[in-house]
Design a protein around this motif. Structure first.
Motif: not given
Lengths: 433, 328
Positions: B110-119, B191-194, B197-200, B248-251
């Motif tokens: 969650i931190p990596i995915m949402l961090g990247l998504a926000t960035l 987690a890398n796969i997640g 797939g999830g960042t976008g 964050a809730i969805f994730s």
């Protein structure tokens, strides 16, 4: 028969119900007239089964078979167990011998003894006892036999001056020698991936994973014979003489096609498998007897092999049994199974028939003679009612453990515990645990 | 008697109609209309939600009882089990380990995915970036790939002796191959796969929130001398906080339900990912492989309750956050 696990990666168990949506249920459930037109559904993973079914359909307009290809043994079994709950199984299904007690225990198979009992004399006693599950009923007709054998690369053995090992001690010595002579080559891989292979090897060593007496079961997975096999392979892989990679992966296939492995301990269905995963090595392979624990002995185990059964959801067991008898017993059916399905037939008539096609991949003229011989050497086995649990726990226990003799022994103990616990949870009486 | 009632009856009905009349005038449709409108929704809700849930609860209180050797017709019966399946779940170390694994997985993902998504959302929203449309599409594209297929592709890239990652590392630095299925590293592999797939998807949600912000605020900030970086950190980020919290809730919910990625990993190489690696894989294993639908049902109910509690807690905390933020 056994096919690469990678091929059944898709999680398709949920689709089980959808697949049989077109299932026939016309006619009355009991004693439908034989001249009535019926359509029966059929699941199997034998290659080219559709072609074989087409031959039957052309000559039997009243009993039409609707074939659905399954991904493989484990995948099909999961689908059947799920479909069975919904009373939505196909009429006819291919089932591996070790899974028959699981299906029977769930009451998912029809007793076809009144239709096909007359076929008994055409099958080896060991295989016939698999389809009766030790009862007076008949839950299928044997399709193929799958005795274990030793498959080796003639060219590599010649190049490194190796003799075909006749004992496991010799196999171990040669494996170490070969890897020392050429570190890029292994005698083969370890046996910690596929429970079917490991069970077959312990069967050869004299282990009885399950046995039944009266109304209680006993579980002998962690027996002395199994422990002997586990420590043998644990020691070999620990010493680095054989490779430790997971079997049935693309990388594993590559080890065969690139010549990294000089041999494969497999069953007589191996040529069909190698011809697709290592087609470039055609003609380089030969088959020999499985190495023995004691020199001069001739015993083997089995890895897979299937029967064709009628499910308890079928409205037309008589017609289904007729098709099964044609497929697994008649000359036309068995020769199609051999030529198109590349299986080794269970039927004794088919085994001794001169019409068996030459083994093109192996380029070994006495392939079927040897296969018949190994088939007769298989130690009889009793399979328990929760083999799927044992096989999946095997992959967990042996994959996560360290690849040493003590690691394999710990895996074996964990497996025994898990299987006994599962049987007890399901209300079976288990003794000797 | 009859005369009494006949006298009273018209009076009662008269007063009834008189009382009802004003309402009729304001609300001319019969009273059942609103029920007709919601009937479809209620029916669907009951049919696809309440009934299956009730059936699952029922199944979770059953078990099989085997008589004799357990072979042949009638040898296996369904009997009531009370709460023994739940006792099994609570005492099952393997199940709670799978829950723990899902939590670890979530803490990585969650931190990596949402961090990247926000960035990425902030970068795409800033005015100086070229190839905006291409960038958006490229980052979003992995989300359009079914997770099972994406996982299998990644699985192939992880396979020892097959992995282009390992062969590149070997060619450039002479490094030994990484075992992507090792007991610990496999968390990162999955987690890398997640993340891939999830960042976008999360980026799209945040980007949309950014596009809906009023432009005047930026203009004001620029007049005050703020640069793009400061606008991003001090203006944009606080203003899209509700959207960040929603992702964050969805994730969090998705984390406890993770199945496709580890299941594909398990099929490709048994090493790191066992048959009961995540809670849902345990349910799948017990229901379909071990053929114990009753235990699987009990596990499903326990997971559902945990999810409900978790979602409620996250919602409660974040509600306070959102409204607190607006009040300030």
């Amino acid at each position: 028969m056994k096919f690469p696990r990678s091929a059944k990666a898709a999680a398709c168990a949920f689709a089980a119900a959808a697949l049989v949506a077109g299932c026939s249920s016309s006619g009355t459930p009991t004693a439908s007239a034989s001249n009535e037109k019926v359509t029966l559904t059929f699941w199997s993973w034998v290659p080219n089964m559709q072609k074989i079914v087409n031959v039957w359909n052309a000559s039997h307009p009243d009993i039409q078979i609707k074939f659905t290809e399954a991904a493989g043994g484990d995948a099909e079994l999961s689908k059947l167990l799920t479909a069975g709950k919904a009373k939505d199984m196909p009429d006819i299904a291919q089932i591996e011998y070790q899974s028959l007690p699981t299906m029977v225990s769930n009451n998912y198979l029809a007793d076809i003894s009144k239709y096909d009992d007359n076929l008994q004399s055409d099958y080896p006693a060991g295989l016939w006892s698999q389809v009766t599950v030790g009862t007076s009923a008949l839950y299928g007709v044997p399709q193929d036999a799958a005795p274990l054998a030793f498959f080796y690369r003639k060219d590599i053995f010649k190049k490194y001056n190796l003799a075909v090992p006749t004992t496991w001690a010799q196999y171990a010595t040669e494996a170490a020698q070969l890897h020392k002579d050429d570190p890029s080559i292994y005698m083969g891989d370890t046996v910690g991936t596929d429970a079917g292979l490991f069970a077959g090897l312990t069967q050869q060593a004299g282990a009885q994973w399950w046995s039944a007496s009266g109304s209680s079961w006993s579980v002998g997975i962690d027996s002395a014979a199994s422990q002997k096999v586990a420590s043998y392979w644990g020691n070999l892989v620990q010493s680095g003489a054989i490779d430790s990679q997971t079997a049935w992966t693309a990388a594993w296939d590559k080890s065969f096609s690139s010549g990294e492995y000089a041999s494969w301990i497999s069953a007589v269905w191996a040529p069909g498998d190698l011809s697709s995963s290592a087609a470039n090595t055609s003609g380089d392979w030969a088959m020999a007897e499985l190495p023995q624990w004691t020199a001069g002995q001739h015993v083997s185990g089995a890895w897979g092999g299937s029967a064709t059964s009628v499910t308890s959801d079928s409205q037309h067991p008589q017609q289904a049994a007729e098709f099964i008898a044609w497929l697994n017993h008649s000359t036309q059916g068995t020769s199609l199974l051999v030529s198109d399905g590349s299986i080794y037939p269970a039927s004794l008539t088919a085994e001794s028939s001169s019409s068996l096609p030459a083994q093109t991949f192996m380029a070994q003229s006495d392939f079927y003679t040897l296969a018949k011989q190994y088939s007769s050497q298989v130690v009889a086995a009793t399979w328990g009612p929760d083999v799927p649990v044992a096989y999946s726990k095997f992959s967990d226990a042996f994959a996560s453990t360290v690849k040493t003799a003590s690691g394999y022994l710990a895996g074996l103990t964990a497996l025994q515990t898990a299987v006994v616990a599962d049987m007890k949870a399901n209300g079976f009486t288990v003794s000797g645990s | 008697m009859t005369t009494v009632t006949s006298v009273h009856e018209p009076a009662a009905s008269l007063s009834g109609t008189r009382r009802a009349r004003p309402r009729d005038r304001w609300n001319p449709a019969p009273r059942r209309t609103p029920y007709t409108f919601i009937a479809a929704a209620v029916l669907l809700f009951v049919a696809v939600y309440v009934v299956p849930l009730g059936y699952t609860v029922y199944l979770s209180t059953q078990k099989t009882q085997v008589s004799g050797r357990g072979l042949g017709p009638g040898a296996r019966q369904q009997v009531s089990a009370g709460f023994s399946n739940y006792a099994t779940v609570f005492g099952d170390g393997e199940f709670w380990q799978s829950v723990l694994r899902a939590v670890i997985y979530g803490c990585i993902l969650i931190p990596i995915m949402l961090g990247l998504a926000t960035l990425f959302a902030l970068i795409l929203d800033s005015q100086r970036v070229r190839f905006q449309r291409f960038g958006r599409l490229a980052i979003f594209l992995p989300y359009a790939v079914p997770t099972l297929i994406g996982s299998m592709i990644w699985g192939m890239m992880y396979l020892p002796g097959f992995s282009p990652i390992n062969s590149t590392l070997h060619a450039l630095f002479g490094m030994q191959g990484i075992n992507f299925f090792g007991q610990r590293i496999v968390f990162l592999s999955v987690a890398n796969i997640g993340v891939w797939g999830g960042t976008g998807f999360n980026m799209m949600v945040l980007y949309t929130a950014l596009r809906s912000l009023p432009q005047e605020v930026y203009e004001a900030a620029r007049l005050d001398g703020a640069n793009e970086r400061k606008i991003a950190l001090r203006i944009k980020l606080p203003m899209i906080r509700p959207a960040v919290i929603m992702t964050a809730i969805f994730s969090t919910i998705a984390t406890l339900q993770v199945f496709n990625e580890p299941y594909a990993m398990h099929q490709i190489a048994y090493g790191g990912v066992s048959t009961s690696w995540t809670p849902l894989m345990t349910v799948y294993q017990d229901t379909y492989t071990a053929n114990n639908v009753y235990l699987g049902a009990a596990e499903s109910i326990v997971i559902a309750v945990m999810m409900f509690v978790l979602s409620a807690a996250v919602l409660r905390i974040t509600n306070r956050q959102i409204f607190g933020g607006e009040a300030r």
